[in-house]
Design a protein around this motif. Structure first.
Motif, PDB file in Angstrom:
ATOM      1  N   VAL A  96       0.843  -1.194   0.000  1.00  0.00           N
ATOM      2  CA  VAL A  96       0.000   0.000   0.000  1.00  0.00           C
ATOM      3  C   VAL A  96       0.878   1.245   0.000  1.00  0.00           C
ATOM      4  O   VAL A  96       2.026   1.218   0.468  1.00  0.00           O
ATOM      5  N   GLU A  97       0.325   2.323  -0.534  1.00  0.00           N
ATOM      6  CA  GLU A  97       1.067   3.594  -0.547  1.00  0.00           C
ATOM      7  C   GLU A  97       0.274   4.728   0.093  1.00  0.00           C
ATOM      8  O   GLU A  97       0.731   5.861   0.126  1.00  0.00           O
ATOM      9  N   VAL A  98      -0.932   4.441   0.567  1.00  0.00           N
ATOM     10  CA  VAL A  98      -1.784   5.445   1.213  1.00  0.00           C
ATOM     11  C   VAL A  98      -2.166   4.944   2.598  1.00  0.00           C
ATOM     12  O   VAL A  98      -2.595   3.792   2.746  1.00  0.00           O
ATOM     13  N   PRO A  99      -2.010   5.746   3.647  1.00  0.00           N
ATOM     14  CA  PRO A  99      -1.498   7.123   3.638  1.00  0.00           C
ATOM     15  C   PRO A  99       0.019   7.216   3.513  1.00  0.00           C
ATOM     16  O   PRO A  99       0.540   8.258   3.152  1.00  0.00           O
ATOM     17  N   THR A 100       0.724   6.136   3.806  1.00  0.00           N
ATOM     18  CA  THR A 100       2.174   6.100   3.642  1.00  0.00           C
ATOM     19  C   THR A 100       2.560   4.756   3.048  1.00  0.00           C
ATOM     20  O   THR A 100       1.842   3.762   3.214  1.00  0.00           O
ATOM     21  N   PRO A 101       3.698   4.678   2.348  1.00  0.00           N
ATOM     22  CA  PRO A 101       4.109   3.408   1.749  1.00  0.00           C
ATOM     23  C   PRO A 101       4.406   2.360   2.829  1.00  0.00           C
ATOM     24  O   PRO A 101       5.061   2.646   3.828  1.00  0.00           O
ATOM     25  N   GLY A 102       3.898   1.162   2.619  1.00  0.00           N
ATOM     26  CA  GLY A 102       4.146   0.107   3.597  1.00  0.00           C
ATOM     27  C   GLY A 102       3.684  -1.247   3.098  1.00  0.00           C
ATOM     28  O   GLY A 102       3.094  -1.387   2.019  1.00  0.00           O
ATOM     29  N   LEU A 103       3.962  -2.254   3.895  1.00  0.00           N
ATOM     30  CA  LEU A 103       3.551  -3.623   3.620  1.00  0.00           C
ATOM     31  C   LEU A 103       2.648  -4.095   4.748  1.00  0.00           C
ATOM     32  O   LEU A 103       2.967  -3.907   5.926  1.00  0.00           O
ATOM     33  N   LEU A 104       1.539  -4.695   4.403  1.00  0.00           N
ATOM     34  CA  LEU A 104       0.624  -5.259   5.392  1.00  0.00           C
ATOM     35  C   LEU A 104       0.991  -6.726   5.583  1.00  0.00           C
ATOM     36  O   LEU A 104       0.824  -7.544   4.676  1.00  0.00           O
ATOM     37  N   VAL A 105       1.501  -7.051   6.753  1.00  0.00           N
ATOM     38  CA  VAL A 105       1.939  -8.414   7.048  1.00  0.00           C
ATOM     39  C   VAL A 105       0.790  -9.120   7.748  1.00  0.00           C
ATOM     40  O   VAL A 105       0.502  -8.874   8.917  1.00  0.00           O
ATOM     41  N   ARG A 106       0.120 -10.016   7.014  1.00  0.00           N
ATOM     42  CA  ARG A 106      -1.113 -10.613   7.525  1.00  0.00           C
ATOM     43  C   ARG A 106      -1.080 -12.135   7.584  1.00  0.00           C
ATOM     44  O   ARG A 106      -1.973 -12.749   8.156  1.00  0.00           O
ATOM     45  N   ARG A 107      -0.052 -12.732   6.985  1.00  0.00           N
ATOM     46  CA  ARG A 107       0.000 -14.191   6.942  1.00  0.00           C
ATOM     47  C   ARG A 107       1.445 -14.642   6.821  1.00  0.00           C
ATOM     48  O   ARG A 107       2.343 -13.846   6.553  1.00  0.00           O
ATOM     49  N   SER A 108       1.642 -15.926   7.016  1.00  0.00           N
ATOM     50  CA  SER A 108       2.968 -16.527   6.960  1.00  0.00           C
ATOM     51  C   SER A 108       2.897 -17.782   6.091  1.00  0.00           C
ATOM     52  O   SER A 108       1.851 -18.434   6.023  1.00  0.00           O
ATOM     53  N   ASP A 109       3.985 -18.110   5.428  1.00  0.00           N
ATOM     54  CA  ASP A 109       4.003 -19.281   4.549  1.00  0.00           C
ATOM     55  C   ASP A 109       5.307 -20.049   4.741  1.00  0.00           C
ATOM     56  O   ASP A 109       6.186 -20.034   3.878  1.00  0.00           O
ATOM     57  N   PRO A 110       5.449 -20.738   5.884  1.00  0.00           N
ATOM     58  CA  PRO A 110       6.672 -21.522   6.118  1.00  0.00           C
ATOM     59  C   PRO A 110       6.814 -22.623   5.074  1.00  0.00           C
ATOM     60  O   PRO A 110       5.826 -23.236   4.665  1.00  0.00           O
ATOM     61  N   GLU A 111       8.020 -22.875   4.652  1.00  0.00           N
ATOM     62  CA  GLU A 111       8.250 -23.898   3.637  1.00  0.00           C
ATOM     63  C   GLU A 111       7.899 -25.273   4.190  1.00  0.00           C
ATOM     64  O   GLU A 111       8.301 -25.640   5.288  1.00  0.00           O
ATOM     65  N   GLY A 112       7.136 -26.014   3.404  1.00  0.00           N
ATOM     66  CA  GLY A 112       6.746 -27.354   3.802  1.00  0.00           C
ATOM     67  C   GLY A 112       5.591 -27.432   4.760  1.00  0.00           C
ATOM     68  O   GLY A 112       5.194 -28.514   5.186  1.00  0.00           O
ATOM     69  N   VAL A 113       5.010 -26.292   5.114  1.00  0.00           N
ATOM     70  CA  VAL A 113       3.912 -26.267   6.080  1.00  0.00           C
ATOM     71  C   VAL A 113       2.625 -25.752   5.452  1.00  0.00           C
ATOM     72  O   VAL A 113       1.553 -26.303   5.641  1.00  0.00           O
ATOM     73  N   GLY A 114       2.728 -24.688   4.680  1.00  0.00           N
ATOM     74  CA  GLY A 114       1.541 -24.061   4.113  1.00  0.00           C
ATOM     75  C   GLY A 114       1.197 -22.778   4.829  1.00  0.00           C
ATOM     76  O   GLY A 114       1.732 -22.479   5.902  1.00  0.00           O
ATOM     77  N   ARG A 115       0.306 -21.996   4.260  1.00  0.00           N
ATOM     78  CA  ARG A 115      -0.033 -20.692   4.810  1.00  0.00           C
ATOM     79  C   ARG A 115      -0.718 -20.805   6.168  1.00  0.00           C
ATOM     80  O   ARG A 115      -1.506 -21.719   6.405  1.00  0.00           O
ATOM     81  N   LYS A 116      -0.389 -19.844   7.020  1.00  0.00           N
ATOM     82  CA  LYS A 116      -1.012 -19.772   8.333  1.00  0.00           C
ATOM     83  C   LYS A 116      -0.910 -18.341   8.823  1.00  0.00           C
ATOM     84  O   LYS A 116      -0.397 -17.460   8.121  1.00  0.00           O
TER      85      LYS A 116
END
Length: 247
Positions: A96-116
């Motif tokens: 996202v770039e509004v209101p400021t540039p950033g990344l929304l960290v909402r999930r994790s994807d460990p190798e060999g495990v799958g998203r969580k």
């Protein structure tokens, strides 16, 4: 393969909960886990080994000689403090770039495990400094919102072993682990004057004690003031005597 101490503690807690339910349902007489303590691990903790900002730039140049796109990815990790599994799970919609540039960290994807969910199950927003913002824009260019943001040059998913091999990590990593890029970001933020509470939020630390590890590594203002005194000329006494003129 022995489990890490934290993993054993979590397993013990889960078992205790299960056996407590069994006791309430009169399936067993007592909880066998009660009173059982998990022995502390004698394994030496792996110490952090972050890059300085200058070192990160020098190593970035080495990585770029081998794979410019992966070099950009690692530089982004060194400025955002993302965990490897979090970086693998980012989509274009998380940029996202509004209101400021950033990344929304909402999930994790460990190798060999799958998203969580992320560690601690809390989402967070990580800022994108000007040094890496153009790189993220380029990585997002031409992709759909649901596409992965951080990928290989061909758009493939990131895999640790493949990345390390492509970048000849034993020669270009400076003796670090990929996880030290996360430590690098935290130290970079603190050294530039970002307050610890904000760094805690950006890193996703559940406790400020974890963030304080970086302050300990960098040294406090008192450490720097003390070293400044040690490095002054011979015979320097300091204190109020400096202002006294000998009679």
């Amino acid at each position: 393969m022995p489990l890490e101490y934290a993993s054993v503690v979590r397993c013990r807690a889960s078992l205790s909960t299960f056996f407590s339910w069994c006791v309430r349902e009169n399936l067993i007489v007592h909880n066998p886990v009660t009173g059982v303590q998990v022995p502390k691990s004698s394994k030496e903790r792996t110490e952090m080994h972050p890059f300085t900002e200058a070192e990160l730039e020098r190593h970035f140049e080495l990585w770029a000689e081998r794979d410019p796109v992966l070099a950009d990815v690692l530089l982004i990790l060194g400025w955002t403090g993302l965990r490897w599994a979090e970086a693998r799970a980012l989509t274009v919609a998380d940029f996202v770039e509004v209101p400021t540039p950033g990344l929304l960290v909402r999930r994790s994807d460990p190798e060999g495990v799958g998203r969580k969910a992320t560690k601690g199950r809390n989402s967070r927003r990580v800022p994108l400094a000007n040094r890496v913002l153009p790189l993220v824009r380029e990585l997002a260019h031409g992709k759909a919102p649901h596409d992965l943001l951080l990928t290989t040059a061909r758009g493939g998913k990131l895999h640790r072993s493949t990345v390390l091999r492509a970048l000849a990590w034993p020669m270009t990593g400076g003796g670090r682990r990929l996880h030290d890029l996360r430590h690098t970001a935290a130290c970079l933020w603190l050294s530039r004057g970002v307050d610890p509470g904000t760094v805690q939020a950006w890193c996703g630390h559940e406790s400020i004690a974890t963030t304080n590890r970086y302050l300990h590594f960098l040294g406090t203002g008192a450490d720097r003031a003390g070293l400044d005194r040690l490095n002054r000329g011979a015979g320097y006494a300091g204190g109020t005597r400096d202002a006294v003129t000998p009679e």
